[in-house]
Design an enzyme around this catalytic site. Structure first.
Site, PDB file in Angstrom:
ATOM      1  N   CYS A 121      -2.955   8.551  -1.510  1.00 18.61           N
ATOM      2  CA  CYS A 121      -1.789   7.691  -0.840  1.00 18.61           C
ATOM      3  C   CYS A 121      -0.380   8.390  -1.363  1.00 18.61           C
ATOM      4  O   CYS A 121      -0.210   8.918  -2.375  1.00 18.61           O
ATOM      5  CB  CYS A 121      -2.100   6.347  -1.682  1.00 18.61           C
ATOM      6  SG  CYS A 121      -0.326   5.282  -1.280  1.00 18.61           S
ATOM      7  N   GLU A 181      -6.892   7.526 -10.425  1.00 21.26           N
ATOM      8  CA  GLU A 181      -5.592   7.965 -10.118  1.00 21.26           C
ATOM      9  C   GLU A 181      -5.137   8.405 -11.416  1.00 21.26           C
ATOM     10  O   GLU A 181      -4.176   9.501 -11.389  1.00 21.26           O
ATOM     11  CB  GLU A 181      -4.788   6.598  -9.862  1.00 21.26           C
ATOM     12  CG  GLU A 181      -3.350   6.813  -9.608  1.00 21.26           C
ATOM     13  CD  GLU A 181      -2.560   5.622  -9.482  1.00 21.26           C
ATOM     14  OE1 GLU A 181      -2.879   4.499  -8.729  1.00 21.26           O
ATOM     15  OE2 GLU A 181      -1.307   5.777 -10.046  1.00 21.26           O
ATOM     16  N   CYS A 219      -3.581  -2.455   2.266  1.00 18.80           N
ATOM     17  CA  CYS A 219      -2.382  -1.823   1.986  1.00 18.80           C
ATOM     18  C   CYS A 219      -2.280  -0.358   3.120  1.00 18.80           C
ATOM     19  O   CYS A 219      -3.333  -0.113   3.368  1.00 18.80           O
ATOM     20  CB  CYS A 219      -2.076  -1.376   0.391  1.00 18.80           C
ATOM     21  SG  CYS A 219      -3.004  -0.315  -0.012  1.00 18.80           S
ATOM     22  N   HIS A 276      -9.318   5.794 -15.055  1.00 21.51           N
ATOM     23  CA  HIS A 276      -9.112   5.470 -13.746  1.00 21.51           C
ATOM     24  C   HIS A 276      -8.858   6.732 -12.925  1.00 21.51           C
ATOM     25  O   HIS A 276      -8.132   7.518 -13.248  1.00 21.51           O
ATOM     26  CB  HIS A 276      -7.960   4.687 -13.487  1.00 21.51           C
ATOM     27  CG  HIS A 276      -7.654   3.972 -12.102  1.00 21.51           C
ATOM     28  ND1 HIS A 276      -6.974   4.588 -11.191  1.00 21.51           N
ATOM     29  CD2 HIS A 276      -8.386   2.802 -11.330  1.00 21.51           C
ATOM     30  CE1 HIS A 276      -7.314   3.943 -10.096  1.00 21.51           C
ATOM     31  NE2 HIS A 276      -7.888   2.867 -10.128  1.00 21.51           N
TER      32      HIS A 276
END
Ligand code: SF4
Length: 320
Positions: free
Chosen positions: A101, A131, A17, A129
């Site tokens: 990101c 993130e 991505c 996680h």
């Protein structure tokens, strides 16, 4: 092993991505600017091949900032970091490049806005996680983490309080739907993002794997076991009744999986490089003659800008 032709369908889109491409480009650019070693906090993206390739070029991956020597350039991974990590880097005077990101940064900002308005912020995501850890550490006053609809009733939020939710970017749309419904039922006035925070790449890959599953006997998802979006792709294949395996690379492919299979569908998580699919196709071709087809799907043309400024090179790395 049968030698009948194996139909191989490739999902569209699949693999890298824009956030992953940008994060890897940032590390490559840092290597060009400063030379090795460059330190990256956490795997830059969740993929062994990407990490090994960068290691071979002189990148050192660490879990915590205190593993980085004074004055060395530090890069934050695509998953984002908490305020505490950012402050620690600042206090140690480490030149930092943030490869978070932009879609993760957007979630941090949304959560921050809700918190500043005095709302209890609920984050839908998976504990542990990176993130989620980064996002939890970005919201002033903290967040309530929920993963499943059943977690909502356990939330310790007083009646009548203002509540808002944000979500991890790489969950399945179905996972969040159930939790959002439970949140809305308990907190009818809850606020949430206009468009859910599941990112475009996650959505597109999930739509594509559904299409793939409808036409395949077996699904192979190329991606790392610790890659959230890759795991979701496998889960969707399973939910649609198809045997689905998450594999790091071609070496994980068990030829026995192909017994009695006429069509195999292949996709890749957002952090898996194309070379891994090429190697898988080569291995399949060694086992059976293959007929390859790419399914129709969204052509992505998203790209994210590189950071405008890279820090000055540390003194000891300045070229004479
Ligand atoms: S999967 Fe989405 S949020 Fe994660 S790095 Fe890629 S674009 Fe960004």
């Amino acid at each position: 092993m049968s030698s009948s032709t194996l139909n191989v369908l490739l999902a569209q889109p699949r693999g890298f991505c824009a956030g992953v491409t940008r994060a890897i480009d940032i590390v490559e650019r840092a290597l060009e600017l400063y030379g090795a070693p460059i330190y990256v906090r956490h795997e830059i993206v969740h993929n062994k091949r990407v990490v090994e390739t960068l290691k071979a070029k002189g990148v050192i991956f660490v879990e915590e900032l205190d593993e980085i020597p004074e004055g060395e350039v530090a890069i934050f991974s695509a998953h984002g970091v908490s305020d505490a990590v950012e402050k620690e880097a600042l206090s140690r005077g480490l030149p930092v490049i943030d490869a978070t990101c932009p879609l993760v940064t957007k979630v941090h900002k949304e959560g921050g806005r809700y918190a500043v308005k005095g709302a209890h912020v609920v984050l839908i995501g998976h504990a542990g996680h990176p993130e989620v850890e980064g996002t939890m550490g970005r919201i002033p006053g903290g967040v309530h983490l929920v993963t499943r609809p059943a977690d909502v009733e356990k939330l310790e939020i007083p009646k009548g309080a203002e509540v808002a939710y944000i979500t991890q970017t790489t969950l399945s749309i179905d996972d969040t739907r159930g939790v959002i419904e439970a949140l809305k039922s308990r907190f009818p006035m809850i606020q949430g993002p206009d468009v859910r925070d599941i990112c475009y790449a996650t959505q597109n890959r999930q739509t594509a794997v559904r299409k793939l599953a409808a036409r395949s006997d077996l699904i192979l998802v190329v991606g790392a076991k610790n890659s959230s979006n890759s795991n979701r792709l496998r889960e969707i294949g399973l939910e649609l009744g198809k045997t689905s395996h998450l594999i790091d690379d071609a070496t994980d492919l068990d030829p026995a999986w192909l017994e009695g299979i006429s069509t195999v569908g292949i996709t890749a998580g957002a952090s898996a490089p194309d070379v891994l699919i090429d190697e898988l196709l080569a291995k399949l071709e060694c086992l059976r003659p293959i007929e390859l087809k790419v399914l129709d799907g969204v052509e992505e043309n998203v790209s994210f800008k590189m950071p405008e400024h890279f820090p000055d090179a540390p003194l000891h790395k300045k070229k004479a």
